[in-house]
Design an enzyme around this catalytic site. Structure first.
Site, short mmCIF file in Angstrom:
data_model
loop_
_atom_site.label_atom_id
_atom_site.label_comp_id
_atom_site.label_asym_id
_atom_site.label_seq_id
_atom_site.Cartn_x
_atom_site.Cartn_y
_atom_site.Cartn_z
N PHE A 70 1.14 -1.61 0.00
CA PHE A 70 0.01 0.54 -0.37
C PHE A 70 0.50 1.54 0.23
O PHE A 70 1.95 1.49 -0.76
CB PHE A 70 -1.20 -0.25 1.30
N SER A 71 0.69 2.14 1.20
CA SER A 71 0.88 3.51 0.99
C SER A 71 3.11 3.40 1.09
O SER A 71 3.17 4.60 0.66
CB SER A 71 1.15 4.49 0.99
N THR A 72 3.40 2.50 1.94
CA THR A 72 4.51 2.13 2.34
C THR A 72 5.77 2.84 0.28
O THR A 72 6.48 2.75 0.55
CB THR A 72 5.29 0.78 2.69
N LYS A 128 4.33 5.22 -1.65
CA LYS A 128 5.14 6.34 -1.18
C LYS A 128 6.27 6.81 -1.40
O LYS A 128 7.22 7.27 -1.80
CB LYS A 128 4.29 6.97 -0.87
#
Length: 388
Positions: A66-68, A70
């Protein structure tokens, strides 16, 4: 339960903390890695990748983080800034002229990286297939007017962050962000970290579990919770941001080959904990001869660009530098210059230049929370305790 991997002398309590997460029923499968002074001091994995087949979590197991992801996208942008190829103070239109439509000509690259652009979703209806194809989402973002005056506030661009930053990277380099990340970051460091996973690696991807994915078993206690959309309403800012306006609202999509294969640089990278930790270690120091970011670039990347409440995330105190989450009243990990990114469900990548520590944590049992959770915090704090 068997825990595989190793801990350097003095870090044995980290293994105990990792095992306790399983004993308490907080894990199905997971991995954790820590680097100090550019070398691994903890590398652990255990549990199952699939509760139906009981396939074990192996050393080379990967999972969607997921947003890791980013954090990986932020590394790409900061690397280009370090090389003088990307001016974060410049308007985005200098690199992406079509972006200037609908009153966006003055938005800067810095505002994209720090979630200040007011483009946390798109109003144009897109199917998931269109969103995964890249160009339709890019065109929708070009046509989109900011929801708030850019620079006047910050709000989490949960999905659109990756398209916005990724398109800037593509305009600067002529390569998609997945290709750039692989060639300039992952391959030099030998990372098993992908933004757009080749099919030959699909069999190594663990299945995600949790009611937020429309998949059983749900995390303990979540069965009785209303869904976020039901609780806040589908037109709330946070729900629209988390689904990019609706494109990413289908149940179970993050367990599909289509999602794994696509380049979704804010929400669908595939990695193991070792690679996340190694990437962050190479941001703050040399790892086997490779250094991703200079001290000067790290200082710039970790200079706080936002202040006040995050208006998308229900006014939480989540603050940003150039793409990275920074310490705040909500995020208290390591020293004042620490930075990194968390992923929905619990995954995390983090670095502390002062302690010369870097971490990666991945798992397949989704918990509630966008800024880490008890599992990763316990493991990271155990590493600091080992130093003390």
């Amino acid at each position: 339960m068997d825990i595989d991997g190793f801990t350097e002398p003095g870090f044995e309590p980290v293994r105990d903390a990792f095992a306790k997460n399983f004993d308490a029923g907080r894990e199905i499968g997971a991995a954790f890695c820590a680097y100090r002074h550019g070398r691994p001091v903890v590398d652990l994995w255990g549990g199952e990748t699939n509760v139906q087949t009981h396939a074990p979590w192996e050393r080379d197991t990967m999972v969607l983080v997921f947003s890791t992801t980013k954090g990986a996208a932020a590394v790409c942008a900061n690397k280009l800034a370090q090389e003088g190829r990307l001016d974060v103070d410049a308007p985005v239109v200098e690199y992406w002229p079509e972006f200037g439509q609908a009153g966006k000509s003055a938005i800067t690259v810095e505002q994209l990286l720090s979630h200040q652009a007011g483009l946390a979703w798109v109003d144009e209806p897109l199917t998931l297939e269109q969103a995964l194809a890249w160009e339709p989402m890019i065109h929708a973002l070009e046509h989109q007017a900011p929801v708030w005056e850019p620079g006047s506030a910050h709000g989490y661009h949960a999905v659109t962050f990756g398209y916005l930053v990724g398109e800037v990277v593509r305009r600067v380099t002529g390569r998609t962000i997945g290709t750039y990340f692989h060639e300039e970051v992952a391959r030099p460091l030998g990372l098993d970290f992908w933004i757009g996973l080749p099919e030959e690696h699909e069999a190594r991807v663990a299945r995600l579990y949790g009611s937020v994915l429309g998949d059983a078993p749900a995390p303990p206690g979540e069965e009785s919770r209303a869904s976020m959309a039901g609780l806040l309403g589908p037109d709330s800012m946070v729900v629209k941001a988390l689904t990019a306006g609706g494109s990413f609202s289908e149940d179970g999509i993050f367990n599909t080959r289509a999602m794994h294969a696509a380049e979704v640089p804010a929400a669908a990278g595939i990695a193991d904990a070792r690679s996340v930790a190694r990437m962050y270690a190479a941001c703050i120091g040399e790892v086997d001869g490779v250094r991703l970011l200079s001290d000067a670039q790290v200082r710039d990347a970790t200079t706080q660009r936002t202040k006040g409440p995050n208006i998308v995330l229900m006014d939480l105190d989540l603050q940003f530098g150039l793409g990275f989450i920074l310490p705040s009243s909500l995020v208290r990990l390591g020293g004042p210059r620490s930075f990194g990114h968390f992923g929905a469900g619990g995954s995390a990548g983090w670095a502390d230049p002062d302690a010369d520590l870097a971490f990666g944590y991945v798992m397949n049992r989704m918990d509630v929370g966008l800024a880490g959770d008890q599992r990763s915090y316990t493991l990271i704090n155990a590493c600091y305790d080992a130093l003390a």
